[in-house]
Design a protein around this motif. Structure first.
Motif, PDB file in Angstrom:
ATOM      1  N   LYS A 131     -18.016 105.258 121.988  1.00  0.00           N
ATOM      2  CA  LYS A 131     -18.067 104.595 120.687  1.00  0.00           C
ATOM      3  C   LYS A 131     -18.225 105.624 119.581  1.00  0.00           C
ATOM      4  N   LEU A 132     -17.428 105.466 118.542  1.00  0.00           N
ATOM      5  CA  LEU A 132     -17.546 106.301 117.353  1.00  0.00           C
ATOM      6  C   LEU A 132     -18.439 105.584 116.365  1.00  0.00           C
ATOM      7  N   HIS A 133     -19.427 106.269 115.883  1.00  0.00           N
ATOM      8  CA  HIS A 133     -20.327 105.671 114.897  1.00  0.00           C
ATOM      9  C   HIS A 133     -19.745 105.896 113.507  1.00  0.00           C
ATOM     10  N   VAL A 134     -19.707 104.831 112.749  1.00  0.00           N
ATOM     11  CA  VAL A 134     -19.081 104.858 111.433  1.00  0.00           C
ATOM     12  C   VAL A 134     -20.154 104.655 110.376  1.00  0.00           C
ATOM     13  N   ASN A 135     -20.115 105.498 109.359  1.00  0.00           N
ATOM     14  CA  ASN A 135     -21.031 105.328 108.233  1.00  0.00           C
ATOM     15  C   ASN A 135     -20.463 104.258 107.325  1.00  0.00           C
ATOM     16  N   HIS A 136     -21.297 103.326 106.951  1.00  0.00           N
ATOM     17  CA  HIS A 136     -20.840 102.240 106.069  1.00  0.00           C
ATOM     18  C   HIS A 136     -21.181 102.534 104.642  1.00  0.00           C
TER      19      HIS A 136
END
Length: 136
Positions: A131-136
């Motif tokens: 899983k790639l963590h995405v900054n919101h």
């Protein structure tokens, strides 16, 4: 889109299912437990049927589902067919790499491997996902 409700007894969210399971009556709402941050080994496997062998490959792949669900560490094991006829995908979640490795030497997986050359165009493509963590 329906907003999930928090289950007060766990860190999981409850989502209404799209339709009742066969064992339920329409008056019994079913729930799907969705982990907030699922841990484990995510896998997407893809296989393409030889021309004219779609029905036979579909049958072979379907026979994988029940015995795999019974395996230790199998959390999700779902079979899909793409809109492009003859393209099949397994969407899987395993508790540990050891559980996934055990699956790969199971009798039903060996039967799958034996049947694939006659029915599939090439070998099954197995992808382990991170899983790639995405900054919101």
């Amino acid at each position: 889109m329906m907003k999930p409700r928090k289950n007060p007894k766990s860190s999981r969210h409850l989502l209404p299912a799209a339709k009742p399971a066969r064992s339920q009556t329409p008056s019994e709402p079913s729930k799907v437990l969705v982990p907030r941050q699922p841990h484990g080994i995510w896998v997407v496997a893809h296989v393409v049927a030889r021309r004219g062998k779609e029905k036979q490959l579909r049958s072979l792949l379907r026979r994988m589902v029940a015995p795999t669900h019974a395996e230790k560490g199998c959390l999700i094991y779902d079979l899909y067919e793409a809109e492009k006829h003859g393209n099949f995908y397994f969407y899987e979640l395993w508790a540990t790499r050891k559980d996934l490795a055990r699956h790969a030497i199971s009798p039903h997986f060996r039967r799958l491997q034996q049947g694939l050359p006659a029915l599939a165009s090439g070998s099954i493509e197995v992808n382990l996902l991170h899983k790639l963590h995405v900054n919101h």
